[in-house]
Design a protein around this motif. Structure first.
Motif, PDB file in Angstrom:
ATOM      1  N   GLY A 191     -19.091 -73.916  31.822  1.00  0.00           N
ATOM      2  CA  GLY A 191     -19.657 -75.213  31.506  1.00  0.00           C
ATOM      3  C   GLY A 191     -21.058 -75.072  30.931  1.00  0.00           C
ATOM      4  O   GLY A 191     -21.507 -73.981  30.560  1.00  0.00           O
ATOM      5  N   GLU A 192     -21.761 -76.174  30.892  1.00  0.00           N
ATOM      6  CA  GLU A 192     -23.086 -76.196  30.265  1.00  0.00           C
ATOM      7  C   GLU A 192     -24.165 -75.587  31.139  1.00  0.00           C
ATOM      8  O   GLU A 192     -25.105 -74.967  30.645  1.00  0.00           O
ATOM      9  CB  GLU A 192     -23.459 -77.638  29.916  1.00  0.00           C
ATOM     10  N   HIS A 193     -24.030 -75.712  32.462  1.00  0.00           N
ATOM     11  CA  HIS A 193     -25.115 -75.290  33.351  1.00  0.00           C
ATOM     12  C   HIS A 193     -24.668 -74.317  34.451  1.00  0.00           C
ATOM     13  O   HIS A 193     -25.517 -73.668  35.062  1.00  0.00           O
ATOM     14  CB  HIS A 193     -25.754 -76.509  34.020  1.00  0.00           C
ATOM     15  N   GLY A 194     -23.387 -74.243  34.706  1.00  0.00           N
ATOM     16  CA  GLY A 194     -22.920 -73.473  35.855  1.00  0.00           C
ATOM     17  C   GLY A 194     -22.526 -72.051  35.515  1.00  0.00           C
ATOM     18  O   GLY A 194     -22.557 -71.610  34.366  1.00  0.00           O
ATOM     19  N   ALA A 195     -22.133 -71.321  36.555  1.00  0.00           N
ATOM     20  CA  ALA A 195     -21.679 -69.940  36.401  1.00  0.00           C
ATOM     21  C   ALA A 195     -20.656 -69.632  37.486  1.00  0.00           C
ATOM     22  O   ALA A 195     -20.710 -70.194  38.587  1.00  0.00           O
ATOM     23  CB  ALA A 195     -22.851 -68.973  36.501  1.00  0.00           C
ATOM     24  N   ILE A 196     -19.726 -68.766  37.149  1.00  0.00           N
ATOM     25  CA  ILE A 196     -18.784 -68.253  38.136  1.00  0.00           C
ATOM     26  C   ILE A 196     -19.185 -66.816  38.453  1.00  0.00           C
ATOM     27  O   ILE A 196     -19.296 -65.975  37.550  1.00  0.00           O
ATOM     28  CB  ILE A 196     -17.338 -68.310  37.625  1.00  0.00           C
ATOM     29  N   ALA A 197     -19.459 -66.574  39.708  1.00  0.00           N
ATOM     30  CA  ALA A 197     -19.872 -65.244  40.159  1.00  0.00           C
ATOM     31  C   ALA A 197     -18.768 -64.621  40.991  1.00  0.00           C
ATOM     32  O   ALA A 197     -18.064 -65.319  41.733  1.00  0.00           O
ATOM     33  CB  ALA A 197     -21.159 -65.343  40.978  1.00  0.00           C
ATOM     34  N   ARG A 198     -18.634 -63.321  40.865  1.00  0.00           N
ATOM     35  CA  ARG A 198     -17.665 -62.570  41.673  1.00  0.00           C
ATOM     36  C   ARG A 198     -18.459 -61.609  42.538  1.00  0.00           C
ATOM     37  O   ARG A 198     -19.201 -60.754  42.029  1.00  0.00           O
ATOM     38  CB  ARG A 198     -16.657 -61.849  40.793  1.00  0.00           C
ATOM     39  N   LEU A 199     -18.318 -61.760  43.835  1.00  0.00           N
ATOM     40  CA  LEU A 199     -19.119 -61.022  44.803  1.00  0.00           C
ATOM     41  C   LEU A 199     -18.226 -60.121  45.641  1.00  0.00           C
ATOM     42  O   LEU A 199     -17.113 -60.518  46.025  1.00  0.00           O
ATOM     43  CB  LEU A 199     -19.859 -61.996  45.736  1.00  0.00           C
ATOM     44  N   LEU A 200     -18.721 -58.936  45.953  1.00  0.00           N
ATOM     45  CA  LEU A 200     -18.014 -58.051  46.879  1.00  0.00           C
ATOM     46  C   LEU A 200     -18.594 -58.242  48.269  1.00  0.00           C
ATOM     47  O   LEU A 200     -19.769 -57.970  48.513  1.00  0.00           O
ATOM     48  CB  LEU A 200     -18.143 -56.583  46.453  1.00  0.00           C
ATOM     49  N   THR A 201     -17.762 -58.732  49.180  1.00  0.00           N
ATOM     50  CA  THR A 201     -18.188 -59.011  50.546  1.00  0.00           C
ATOM     51  C   THR A 201     -17.724 -57.895  51.472  1.00  0.00           C
ATOM     52  O   THR A 201     -16.753 -57.197  51.177  1.00  0.00           O
ATOM     53  CB  THR A 201     -17.609 -60.347  51.035  1.00  0.00           C
ATOM     54  N   PRO A 202     -18.369 -57.713  52.614  1.00  0.00           N
ATOM     55  CA  PRO A 202     -17.976 -56.624  53.514  1.00  0.00           C
ATOM     56  C   PRO A 202     -16.574 -56.786  54.086  1.00  0.00           C
ATOM     57  O   PRO A 202     -15.845 -55.794  54.239  1.00  0.00           O
ATOM     58  CB  PRO A 202     -19.033 -56.682  54.625  1.00  0.00           C
ATOM     59  N   ASP A 203     -16.179 -58.006  54.417  1.00  0.00           N
ATOM     60  CA  ASP A 203     -14.943 -58.212  55.177  1.00  0.00           C
ATOM     61  C   ASP A 203     -13.856 -58.979  54.438  1.00  0.00           C
ATOM     62  O   ASP A 203     -12.726 -59.039  54.904  1.00  0.00           O
ATOM     63  CB  ASP A 203     -15.257 -58.953  56.481  1.00  0.00           C
ATOM     64  N   HIS A 204     -14.187 -59.586  53.298  1.00  0.00           N
ATOM     65  CA  HIS A 204     -13.209 -60.403  52.582  1.00  0.00           C
ATOM     66  C   HIS A 204     -12.965 -59.910  51.162  1.00  0.00           C
ATOM     67  O   HIS A 204     -12.293 -60.588  50.384  1.00  0.00           O
ATOM     68  CB  HIS A 204     -13.657 -61.870  52.559  1.00  0.00           C
ATOM     69  N   GLY A 205     -13.487 -58.757  50.830  1.00  0.00           N
ATOM     70  CA  GLY A 205     -13.240 -58.189  49.515  1.00  0.00           C
ATOM     71  C   GLY A 205     -13.943 -58.948  48.404  1.00  0.00           C
ATOM     72  O   GLY A 205     -14.970 -59.603  48.610  1.00  0.00           O
ATOM     73  N   LEU A 206     -13.364 -58.872  47.221  1.00  0.00           N
ATOM     74  CA  LEU A 206     -13.929 -59.518  46.040  1.00  0.00           C
ATOM     75  C   LEU A 206     -13.647 -61.016  46.110  1.00  0.00           C
ATOM     76  O   LEU A 206     -12.495 -61.441  46.222  1.00  0.00           O
ATOM     77  CB  LEU A 206     -13.307 -58.922  44.782  1.00  0.00           C
ATOM     78  N   THR A 207     -14.710 -61.812  46.037  1.00  0.00           N
ATOM     79  CA  THR A 207     -14.586 -63.256  46.243  1.00  0.00           C
ATOM     80  C   THR A 207     -15.338 -63.995  45.143  1.00  0.00           C
ATOM     81  O   THR A 207     -16.535 -63.767  44.946  1.00  0.00           O
ATOM     82  CB  THR A 207     -15.153 -63.657  47.616  1.00  0.00           C
ATOM     83  N   PRO A 208     -14.648 -64.900  44.417  1.00  0.00           N
ATOM     84  CA  PRO A 208     -15.318 -65.655  43.355  1.00  0.00           C
ATOM     85  C   PRO A 208     -15.847 -66.992  43.865  1.00  0.00           C
ATOM     86  O   PRO A 208     -15.366 -67.536  44.871  1.00  0.00           O
ATOM     87  CB  PRO A 208     -14.188 -65.882  42.348  1.00  0.00           C
ATOM     88  N   GLY A 209     -16.823 -67.535  43.166  1.00  0.00           N
ATOM     89  CA  GLY A 209     -17.340 -68.848  43.514  1.00  0.00           C
ATOM     90  C   GLY A 209     -18.093 -69.455  42.347  1.00  0.00           C
ATOM     91  O   GLY A 209     -18.616 -68.733  41.479  1.00  0.00           O
ATOM     92  N   TYR A 210     -18.128 -70.777  42.316  1.00  0.00           N
ATOM     93  CA  TYR A 210     -18.839 -71.498  41.266  1.00  0.00           C
ATOM     94  C   TYR A 210     -20.241 -71.836  41.749  1.00  0.00           C
ATOM     95  O   TYR A 210     -20.422 -72.458  42.805  1.00  0.00           O
ATOM     96  CB  TYR A 210     -18.100 -72.778  40.899  1.00  0.00           C
ATOM     97  N   VAL A 211     -21.241 -71.429  40.958  1.00  0.00           N
ATOM     98  CA  VAL A 211     -22.637 -71.690  41.290  1.00  0.00           C
ATOM     99  C   VAL A 211     -23.137 -72.824  40.401  1.00  0.00           C
ATOM    100  O   VAL A 211     -23.285 -72.652  39.183  1.00  0.00           O
ATOM    101  CB  VAL A 211     -23.512 -70.439  41.082  1.00  0.00           C
ATOM    102  N   ARG A 212     -23.393 -73.962  41.001  1.00  0.00           N
ATOM    103  CA  ARG A 212     -23.950 -75.076  40.244  1.00  0.00           C
ATOM    104  C   ARG A 212     -25.378 -74.713  39.803  1.00  0.00           C
ATOM    105  O   ARG A 212     -26.181 -74.243  40.606  1.00  0.00           O
ATOM    106  CB  ARG A 212     -23.971 -76.334  41.110  1.00  0.00           C
ATOM    107  N   GLY A 213     -25.678 -74.923  38.537  1.00  0.00           N
ATOM    108  CA  GLY A 213     -26.988 -74.537  38.040  1.00  0.00           C
ATOM    109  C   GLY A 213     -27.176 -73.044  37.912  1.00  0.00           C
ATOM    110  O   GLY A 213     -28.304 -72.551  37.850  1.00  0.00           O
ATOM    111  N   GLY A 214     -26.077 -72.303  37.847  1.00  0.00           N
ATOM    112  CA  GLY A 214     -26.166 -70.843  37.807  1.00  0.00           C
ATOM    113  C   GLY A 214     -26.795 -70.278  36.553  1.00  0.00           C
ATOM    114  O   GLY A 214     -27.199 -69.116  36.533  1.00  0.00           O
ATOM    115  N   ARG A 215     -26.928 -71.106  35.504  1.00  0.00           N
ATOM    116  CA  ARG A 215     -27.553 -70.646  34.261  1.00  0.00           C
ATOM    117  C   ARG A 215     -29.029 -71.026  34.185  1.00  0.00           C
ATOM    118  O   ARG A 215     -29.674 -70.790  33.167  1.00  0.00           O
ATOM    119  CB  ARG A 215     -26.796 -71.216  33.060  1.00  0.00           C
ATOM    120  N   SER A 216     -29.551 -71.592  35.233  1.00  0.00           N
ATOM    121  CA  SER A 216     -30.941 -72.038  35.216  1.00  0.00           C
ATOM    122  C   SER A 216     -31.896 -70.852  35.242  1.00  0.00           C
ATOM    123  O   SER A 216     -31.540 -69.733  35.632  1.00  0.00           O
ATOM    124  CB  SER A 216     -31.222 -72.944  36.413  1.00  0.00           C
ATOM    125  N   ARG A 217     -33.134 -71.116  34.879  1.00  0.00           N
ATOM    126  CA  ARG A 217     -34.154 -70.066  34.878  1.00  0.00           C
ATOM    127  C   ARG A 217     -34.372 -69.514  36.283  1.00  0.00           C
ATOM    128  O   ARG A 217     -34.619 -68.323  36.465  1.00  0.00           O
ATOM    129  CB  ARG A 217     -35.463 -70.629  34.317  1.00  0.00           C
TER     130      ARG A 217
END
Length: 244
Positions: A17-43
């Protein structure tokens, strides 16, 4: 996973989208986990959402089938390393490989621990030789965790566990020096540090990267995932130039 609170390593981020980002994180107990970060493209968020950074993450999803909303708080920044060519290339590749290769929501604590250790080594070592062996071992572990492990315990031809010097590209098993006579050009060199432990010289490290790279490309990084190999090629070329 309706709600998950955990520390995690950021492995990949893409705009959404215009302002957000989807991040993929490696967690200790749940493996690779994606999530949407509102405002993820902000400074404010750009220096947080960098591969290799450690964050405190909060995932919230309406159902397990929905992409979770994600909020992150920086726990440990590796941003300064992104300004250094070799460390930046190592972080980019190891995180991109993790994000591309691992299935989502599959626990892999050994890989999380190994990636954390590799990134710590990249951060702490004064030169690339201090972390290059750890990178080879991380790639080897990832292959094993995905079911494509190499058998480096004994010779595929004789069953002997001594003087292992090569790996068969067909069987992914070790071959000792005597059994390899006449076939050396068809086999992949096996660096001693993958059998005996310890470290290696640059020739052995580059042999190790060639070995793991062959099996990653053949068995893991196929179809749409092949694009991440460009990050590996940049890293290997920078390593070769650094030791030339």
């Amino acid at each position: 996973m309706a709600h998950l609170s955990t520390t995690a390593i950021i492995c990949a981020v893409r705009h959404h989208g215009e302002h957000g980002a989807i991040a993929r994180l490696l967690t200790p107990d749940h493996g690779l986990t994606p999530g949407y970060v509102r405002g993820g493209r902000s400074r404010a968020m750009r220096p947080v959402l960098l591969p290799g950074n450690v964050v405190k993450a909060e995932f919230r999803a309406r159902t397990e089938d929905h992409l979770a909303g994600l909020t992150v708080e920086l726990a440990h920044s590796r941003a300064p390393l992104h300004a250094e060519p070799l460390p930046a290339a190592a972080i980019d590749w190891s995180c991109a490989l993790t994000a591309a290769a691992l299935p989502e929501a599959t626990p892999c604590p050994a890989l999380h621990q190994a990636l954390s250790g590799l990134l710590d080594a990249v951060e702490a070592a004064p030169a690339a030789r201090g972390w290059a062996v750890a990178l080879v071992r991380y790639e080897l572990l990832l292959l094993a965790e995905l079911g494509f492990g190499l058998d480096l315990t004994r010779c595929a031809a004789t069953g002997d566990a001594t003087d292992l010097a090569y790996v068969s590209p067909r069987s992914a098993a070790a071959v000792n020096r005597a059994a390899a006579v006449g076939y050396e050009s068809r086999l992949l060199p096996l660096p001693p540090f993958l059998v005996e432990g310890g470290t290696g010289d640059w020739t052995q490290i580059l042999d190790g990267l060639r070995l793991t790279g062959f099996f990653l490309e053949r068995s893991v990084l196929i179809d749409r995932r092949v694009h991440v190999l460009a990050a590996r090629e940049r890293l290997v070329e920078r390593l070769k130039r650094a030791v030339a």
